[in-house]
Every structure is written in structure tokens, then in C-alpha cells.
Design an enzyme around this catalytic site. Structure first.
Site, PDB file in Angstrom:
ATOM      1  N   TYR A   1      11.800  60.647  26.785  1.00 42.76           N
ATOM      2  CA  TYR A   1      12.590  59.536  27.292  1.00 42.76           C
ATOM      3  C   TYR A   1      12.122  59.154  28.695  1.00 42.76           C
ATOM      4  O   TYR A   1      11.911  57.982  29.001  1.00 42.76           O
ATOM      5  CB  TYR A   1      14.077  59.895  27.301  1.00 42.76           C
ATOM      6  CG  TYR A   1      14.971  58.750  27.694  1.00 42.76           C
ATOM      7  CD1 TYR A   1      15.416  57.829  26.753  1.00 42.76           C
ATOM      8  CD2 TYR A   1      15.375  58.575  29.022  1.00 42.76           C
ATOM      9  CE1 TYR A   1      16.232  56.762  27.112  1.00 42.76           C
ATOM     10  CE2 TYR A   1      16.191  57.517  29.388  1.00 42.76           C
ATOM     11  CZ  TYR A   1      16.613  56.619  28.426  1.00 42.76           C
ATOM     12  OH  TYR A   1      17.415  55.564  28.792  1.00 42.76           O
TER      13      TYR A   1
ATOM     14  N   HIS B   1       9.945  55.599  30.142  1.00 44.03           N
ATOM     15  CA  HIS B   1      10.479  54.758  31.218  1.00 44.03           C
ATOM     16  C   HIS B   1       9.614  54.801  32.478  1.00 44.03           C
ATOM     17  O   HIS B   1       9.977  54.209  33.488  1.00 44.03           O
ATOM     18  CB  HIS B   1      11.908  55.193  31.574  1.00 44.03           C
ATOM     19  CG  HIS B   1      12.929  54.718  30.600  1.00 44.03           C
ATOM     20  ND1 HIS B   1      13.138  55.338  29.388  1.00 44.03           N
ATOM     21  CD2 HIS B   1      13.791  53.682  30.647  1.00 44.03           C
ATOM     22  CE1 HIS B   1      14.094  54.702  28.740  1.00 44.03           C
ATOM     23  NE2 HIS B   1      14.503  53.686  29.472  1.00 44.03           N
TER      24      HIS B   1
ATOM     25  N   TYR C   1      19.641  48.591  38.375  1.00 38.56           N
ATOM     26  CA  TYR C   1      19.812  49.232  37.070  1.00 38.56           C
ATOM     27  C   TYR C   1      19.316  50.666  37.163  1.00 38.56           C
ATOM     28  O   TYR C   1      18.165  50.915  37.517  1.00 38.56           O
ATOM     29  CB  TYR C   1      19.015  48.448  36.028  1.00 38.56           C
ATOM     30  CG  TYR C   1      19.303  48.747  34.577  1.00 38.56           C
ATOM     31  CD1 TYR C   1      20.132  49.771  34.161  1.00 38.56           C
ATOM     32  CD2 TYR C   1      18.718  47.974  33.586  1.00 38.56           C
ATOM     33  CE1 TYR C   1      20.377  50.006  32.828  1.00 38.56           C
ATOM     34  CE2 TYR C   1      18.956  48.194  32.242  1.00 38.56           C
ATOM     35  CZ  TYR C   1      19.782  49.221  31.872  1.00 38.56           C
ATOM     36  OH  TYR C   1      20.018  49.451  30.540  1.00 38.56           O
TER      37      TYR C   1
ATOM     38  N   TRP D   1      11.487  46.996  22.327  1.00 38.72           N
ATOM     39  CA  TRP D   1      11.850  48.193  23.091  1.00 38.72           C
ATOM     40  C   TRP D   1      12.813  49.064  22.291  1.00 38.72           C
ATOM     41  O   TRP D   1      12.664  50.280  22.226  1.00 38.72           O
ATOM     42  CB  TRP D   1      12.450  47.790  24.433  1.00 38.72           C
ATOM     43  CG  TRP D   1      12.848  48.958  25.281  1.00 38.72           C
ATOM     44  CD1 TRP D   1      14.109  49.434  25.494  1.00 38.72           C
ATOM     45  CD2 TRP D   1      11.983  49.820  26.026  1.00 38.72           C
ATOM     46  NE1 TRP D   1      14.090  50.530  26.321  1.00 38.72           N
ATOM     47  CE2 TRP D   1      12.788  50.786  26.668  1.00 38.72           C
ATOM     48  CE3 TRP D   1      10.609  49.863  26.226  1.00 38.72           C
ATOM     49  CZ2 TRP D   1      12.256  51.782  27.476  1.00 38.72           C
ATOM     50  CZ3 TRP D   1      10.079  50.854  27.043  1.00 38.72           C
ATOM     51  CH2 TRP D   1      10.906  51.800  27.654  1.00 38.72           C
ATOM     52  N   TRP D   2      13.811  48.429  21.689  1.00 40.30           N
ATOM     53  CA  TRP D   2      14.768  49.195  20.872  1.00 40.30           C
ATOM     54  C   TRP D   2      14.050  49.951  19.761  1.00 40.30           C
ATOM     55  O   TRP D   2      14.329  51.121  19.524  1.00 40.30           O
ATOM     56  CB  TRP D   2      15.800  48.271  20.259  1.00 40.30           C
ATOM     57  CG  TRP D   2      16.806  47.696  21.197  1.00 40.30           C
ATOM     58  CD1 TRP D   2      17.047  48.041  22.498  1.00 40.30           C
ATOM     59  CD2 TRP D   2      17.717  46.645  20.889  1.00 40.30           C
ATOM     60  NE1 TRP D   2      18.054  47.265  23.012  1.00 40.30           N
ATOM     61  CE2 TRP D   2      18.479  46.405  22.045  1.00 40.30           C
ATOM     62  CE3 TRP D   2      17.954  45.880  19.754  1.00 40.30           C
ATOM     63  CZ2 TRP D   2      19.479  45.439  22.090  1.00 40.30           C
ATOM     64  CZ3 TRP D   2      18.941  44.924  19.789  1.00 40.30           C
ATOM     65  CH2 TRP D   2      19.707  44.705  20.958  1.00 40.30           C
TER      66      TRP D   2
END
Length: 104
Positions: free
Chosen positions: A18, A22, A41, A76-77
Site C-alpha cells: 500500500y 502511494h 489529503y 486507481w481503484w
């Protein structure tokens, strides 16, 4: 400015992956977020539960919702769905959090 917070769930053993995905986030996705009024964010990991706590400041709920319709967001999802809880459309399963305190 609207403060948004939500929780998502990472799959076991996927913390490093993860973080890797990113680092950095796709430039095209960053551009979409910014062009839709998203700033400040952050996503935080609770290592004990693998919950991901996300916080973002947005300009408008409709513009925030419109991000989901962009091609880069949907890509992205799909890219992320194998390492976290996801819905049938590959969007992350997310629970919105209600703000109960804020210190300015």
C-alpha cells in the site's frame, strides 16, 4: 472548506505494498484531486487493525463526488482493489466519519 474523514480497510500483509503504491501517487490522479478542489489529503495506518484513516479538505461535495467518475480514479481503484476491501465497482469500502471536535 469542508473537512472529510473516512476509514478504509487494508488486507493483511499489504502494508508495504500500500505504501509503495502511494510513493509516489500517480501524477494524473494527483492532478485530478487538485483540480476537483482537494487539498491537505492524508491517509494514516492503524497498524493493529490495518484500518486506513483518511482526511482531506475539499471545496465542494459535488466536486469530491465527481472524482469517482474520472477515468484515472477508476483505474486507481482497479489498481488498489487487490490489497484492500473494495466494492463490486472496485471503489474502496469506506465509512464516512462524523466530525465531533475541531480545534482551529
Amino acid at each position: 472548506m469542508i473537512r472529510k474523514a473516512f476509514v478504509m480497510q487494508l488486507h493483511s500483509g499489504q502494508t508495504q505494498e500500500y505504501t509503495k503504491r502511494h510513493s509516489p501517487i500517480w501524477p494524473e490522479l494527483e492532478a485530478v484531486l487538485k483540480s476537483h478542489g482537494v487539498s491537505n489529503y492524508s491517509i494514516f495506518l492503524h497498524e493493529g487493525t490495518l484500518q486506513l484513516f483518511a482526511y482531506a479538505e475539499i471545496e465542494d461535495e459535488a466536486r469530491w463526488a465527481a472524482i469517482a467518475q474520472t477515468e484515472v480514479c477508476q483505474l486507481w481503484w482497479t489498481h488498489m482493489c487487490d490489497i484492500m476491501d473494495s466494492n463490486p465497482d472496485y471503489s474502496p469500502c469506506a465509512v464516512d466519519l462524523k466530525e465531533t471536535f475541531h480545534l482551529n
